[in-house]
Scaffold this motif. Structure first.
Motif, PDB file in Angstrom:
ATOM      1  N   GLY A 244      45.587  21.614   4.003  1.00  0.00           N
ATOM      2  CA  GLY A 244      45.167  21.972   5.351  1.00  0.00           C
ATOM      3  C   GLY A 244      45.715  23.314   5.789  1.00  0.00           C
ATOM      4  N   VAL A 245      47.001  23.574   5.507  1.00  0.00           N
ATOM      5  CA  VAL A 245      47.608  24.853   5.895  1.00  0.00           C
ATOM      6  C   VAL A 245      47.051  25.994   5.044  1.00  0.00           C
ATOM      7  N   ALA A 246      46.828  25.751   3.754  1.00  0.00           N
ATOM      8  CA  ALA A 246      46.254  26.788   2.891  1.00  0.00           C
ATOM      9  C   ALA A 246      44.895  27.234   3.424  1.00  0.00           C
ATOM     10  N   ALA A 247      44.090  26.270   3.881  1.00  0.00           N
ATOM     11  CA  ALA A 247      42.786  26.614   4.458  1.00  0.00           C
ATOM     12  C   ALA A 247      42.958  27.291   5.816  1.00  0.00           C
ATOM     13  N   LEU A 248      43.928  26.810   6.613  1.00  0.00           N
ATOM     14  CA  LEU A 248      44.139  27.376   7.946  1.00  0.00           C
ATOM     15  C   LEU A 248      44.547  28.843   7.886  1.00  0.00           C
ATOM     16  N   LEU A 249      45.391  29.205   6.910  1.00  0.00           N
ATOM     17  CA  LEU A 249      45.870  30.586   6.807  1.00  0.00           C
ATOM     18  C   LEU A 249      44.741  31.567   6.506  1.00  0.00           C
ATOM     19  N   ARG A 250      43.621  31.071   5.966  1.00  0.00           N
ATOM     20  CA  ARG A 250      42.481  31.933   5.658  1.00  0.00           C
ATOM     21  C   ARG A 250      41.308  31.710   6.606  1.00  0.00           C
ATOM     22  N   ALA A 251      41.520  30.877   7.612  1.00  0.00           N
ATOM     23  CA  ALA A 251      40.431  30.534   8.527  1.00  0.00           C
ATOM     24  C   ALA A 251      40.173  31.659   9.520  1.00  0.00           C
ATOM     25  N   PRO A 252      38.948  31.739  10.059  1.00  0.00           N
ATOM     26  CA  PRO A 252      38.608  32.792  11.031  1.00  0.00           C
ATOM     27  C   PRO A 252      39.469  32.746  12.291  1.00  0.00           C
ATOM     28  N   GLN A 253      39.977  31.555  12.660  1.00  0.00           N
ATOM     29  CA  GLN A 253      40.774  31.466  13.880  1.00  0.00           C
ATOM     30  C   GLN A 253      42.236  31.846  13.670  1.00  0.00           C
ATOM     31  N   THR A 254      42.572  32.300  12.465  1.00  0.00           N
ATOM     32  CA  THR A 254      43.932  32.760  12.148  1.00  0.00           C
ATOM     33  C   THR A 254      43.935  34.264  11.971  1.00  0.00           C
ATOM     34  N   THR A 255      44.995  34.915  12.425  1.00  0.00           N
ATOM     35  CA  THR A 255      45.143  36.346  12.194  1.00  0.00           C
ATOM     36  C   THR A 255      46.601  36.662  11.892  1.00  0.00           C
ATOM     37  N   PHE A 256      46.809  37.616  11.007  1.00  0.00           N
ATOM     38  CA  PHE A 256      48.153  38.083  10.681  1.00  0.00           C
ATOM     39  C   PHE A 256      48.425  39.374  11.440  1.00  0.00           C
ATOM     40  N   VAL A 257      49.584  39.421  12.071  1.00  0.00           N
ATOM     41  CA  VAL A 257      49.999  40.588  12.846  1.00  0.00           C
ATOM     42  C   VAL A 257      51.180  41.233  12.126  1.00  0.00           C
ATOM     43  N   ILE A 258      50.995  42.453  11.654  1.00  0.00           N
ATOM     44  CA  ILE A 258      52.070  43.179  10.972  1.00  0.00           C
ATOM     45  C   ILE A 258      52.866  43.960  12.015  1.00  0.00           C
ATOM     46  N   VAL A 259      54.173  43.760  12.003  1.00  0.00           N
ATOM     47  CA  VAL A 259      55.060  44.435  12.960  1.00  0.00           C
ATOM     48  C   VAL A 259      55.968  45.389  12.188  1.00  0.00           C
ATOM     49  N   THR A 260      56.090  46.612  12.659  1.00  0.00           N
ATOM     50  CA  THR A 260      56.913  47.600  11.973  1.00  0.00           C
ATOM     51  C   THR A 260      57.534  48.545  12.995  1.00  0.00           C
ATOM     52  N   SER A 261      58.255  49.533  12.481  1.00  0.00           N
ATOM     53  CA  SER A 261      58.795  50.621  13.299  1.00  0.00           C
ATOM     54  C   SER A 261      58.484  51.922  12.572  1.00  0.00           C
ATOM     55  N   PRO A 262      58.707  53.088  13.191  1.00  0.00           N
ATOM     56  CA  PRO A 262      58.311  54.344  12.553  1.00  0.00           C
ATOM     57  C   PRO A 262      59.221  54.794  11.415  1.00  0.00           C
ATOM     58  N   GLU A 263      60.364  54.125  11.203  1.00  0.00           N
ATOM     59  CA  GLU A 263      61.246  54.537  10.118  1.00  0.00           C
ATOM     60  C   GLU A 263      60.522  54.413   8.771  1.00  0.00           C
ATOM     61  N   VAL A 264      60.990  55.179   7.796  1.00  0.00           N
ATOM     62  CA  VAL A 264      60.276  55.290   6.521  1.00  0.00           C
ATOM     63  C   VAL A 264      60.147  53.943   5.818  1.00  0.00           C
ATOM     64  N   GLU A 265      61.258  53.235   5.645  1.00  0.00           N
ATOM     65  CA  GLU A 265      61.219  52.001   4.863  1.00  0.00           C
ATOM     66  C   GLU A 265      60.399  50.902   5.536  1.00  0.00           C
ATOM     67  N   PRO A 266      60.600  50.610   6.837  1.00  0.00           N
ATOM     68  CA  PRO A 266      59.741  49.605   7.466  1.00  0.00           C
ATOM     69  C   PRO A 266      58.258  49.964   7.418  1.00  0.00           C
ATOM     70  N   ALA A 267      57.931  51.254   7.581  1.00  0.00           N
ATOM     71  CA  ALA A 267      56.524  51.668   7.517  1.00  0.00           C
ATOM     72  C   ALA A 267      55.963  51.447   6.117  1.00  0.00           C
ATOM     73  N   ARG A 268      56.795  51.715   5.099  1.00  0.00           N
ATOM     74  CA  ARG A 268      56.364  51.461   3.727  1.00  0.00           C
ATOM     75  C   ARG A 268      56.129  49.964   3.500  1.00  0.00           C
ATOM     76  N   GLU A 269      57.012  49.150   4.067  1.00  0.00           N
ATOM     77  CA  GLU A 269      56.850  47.702   3.958  1.00  0.00           C
ATOM     78  C   GLU A 269      55.559  47.254   4.637  1.00  0.00           C
TER      79      GLU A 269
END
Length: 379
Positions: A244-269
């Motif tokens: 159920g979770v494997a399907a949920l993570l790819r479902a249209p009602q799920t979205t991934f939000v990437i959070v970073t900062s302007p420093e070089v390493e976090p931006a690369r991540e």
């Protein structure tokens, strides 16, 4: 660059209006947990019933939410707390901190076919070690809790904080790894009779286990066999939730939000995460860049700015202010360049430009501070 210059044409609220699960991922130390809480607060202010689930035990976040500590089950933030700080709240904000061991214990209690099986699993030393281990336990318990909140509660949205970057990928892979184990041959070996298990391990391995048992008094092979045999009664339930979770993570009602900062390493991540999520066909929606320096010399030379400020401040103070802004200008240029690079990556993947949260002079310490971050994201 200002926040208004980076918003999508329809606004974040509109883009998230049909999302039920938001998974925040990113490097450590970029304000990911605070951002997850601000996203949840912003959605709740627009009328939703929203839960934020964090793995961060920092008391600072609990204090910001008006709680003495974050509970292990969703707790509503009292409406009066928002009113006291002048925050209009149309919906409901709920918060909890993931307690890995408790979540797994409760899942075993729920899935076990009878009390005897439940007690056998919970008392087994192998289970106690596995459920208490830091490595892997957060991923497994996050799967269990996400399934529970999504299937058994009436939240309009669930905002899930995850471990720092590379560990976040462990979380993404956890459902497939779990299914591979549950459906694999190795588990079937342990589910068989203990004598068969010993023969399949081989004489050398069996001898090592026998010596270990003699020295420590712990029959490790026997404990493993007993543990997995008692687990057989809950395997189907684990499998159902994992699928159920494997399907949920790819479902249209799920979205991934990437959070970073302007420093070089976090931006690369952040770029690494965007690529990995795309490869895994995960639905990435937004990229949020925290701690951006928006102010500098605004295209002027330090001497020019000092000249403009001198009539009001005096020459000495004007030079000092201009010199200080020149230092900030270096950071502001770096931040603009980083945002442009990230925008190119997102543009190639057909996504929105990054959302920008400016550098704040102080840490978020209350609901009003979270609301200010939410305003930068949603307004």
């Amino acid at each position: 660059m200002t926040a208004s210059a980076t918003r999508g044409p329809s606004g974040l609220g509109a883009r998230l209006s049909d999302k039920r699960v938001l998974v925040c991922v990113g490097a450590g130390g970029v304000g990911k947990t605070t951002t997850a809480a601000a996203l949840a607060l912003g959605l709740a202010r627009r009328g939703g019933k929203v839960a934020v689930v964090t793995i961060d035990p920092a008391k600072r976040l609990a204090s910001a939410l008006g709680l003495a500590e974050l509970p292990s089950e969703p707790q509503r933030i009292h409406p009066e707390l928002f009113a006291e700080q002048g925050i209009a709240m149309e919906g409901e904000l709920w918060a909890m901190m993931l307690d890995a061991k408790r979540t797994l214990d409760e899942l075993i209690a729920r899935l076990a076919p009878d009390e005897r099986t439940r007690e056998e699993i919970l008392a087994n030393p192998v289970y106690r070690e596995l459920s208490s281990a830091v490595a892997g336990s957060h991923e497994l318990s996050a799967i269990a809790k996400l399934y529970e909140l999504h299937e058994e509660h009436d939240f309009d949205a669930i905002v899930l904080d995850t471990p720092p970057s590379r560990n976040a990928l462990d979380f993404l892979d956890a459902p497939n790894r779990m299914l591979g184990f549950l459906e694999g041959r190795a588990l079937q070996v342990f589910l068989g009779p203990s004598g068969l298990t010993a023969r399949l391990f081989g004489r050398g391995t069996a001898l090592v286990f026998a010596i270990f048992a003699r020295v420590t008094g712990v029959d490790m092979l026997g404990e493993l066999s007993r543990f997995f045999r008692s687990l057989s009664g809950v395997i189907d339930g684990f499998g159902e939730r994992t699928r159920g979770v494997a399907a949920l993570l790819r479902a249209p009602q799920t979205t991934f939000v990437i959070v970073t900062s302007p420093e070089v390493e976090p931006a690369r991540e952040a770029t690494f995460l965007a690529d990995r999520l795309a490869e895994a066909e995960m639905p990435v929606g937004e990229l949020i860049v925290n701690r951006v320096h928006p102010y500098g010399l605004q295209g002027l030379a330090a001497s020019e700015l000092a000249g403009l400020l001198a009539p009001a401040l005096g020459e000495q103070l004007a030079r000092r202010v201009a010199g200080n802004l020149a230092d900030f200008d270096v950071l502001a240029r770096r931040d603009r360049e980083t945002i442009e690079r990230l925008s190119e990556v997102l543009g190639e993947q057909g996504r929105q430009r990054p959302l920008v949260v400016p550098y704040l002079d102080e840490d978020v310490q209350d609901l009003l501070g979270l609301a200010r971050i939410a305003e930068h994201l949603f307004d």
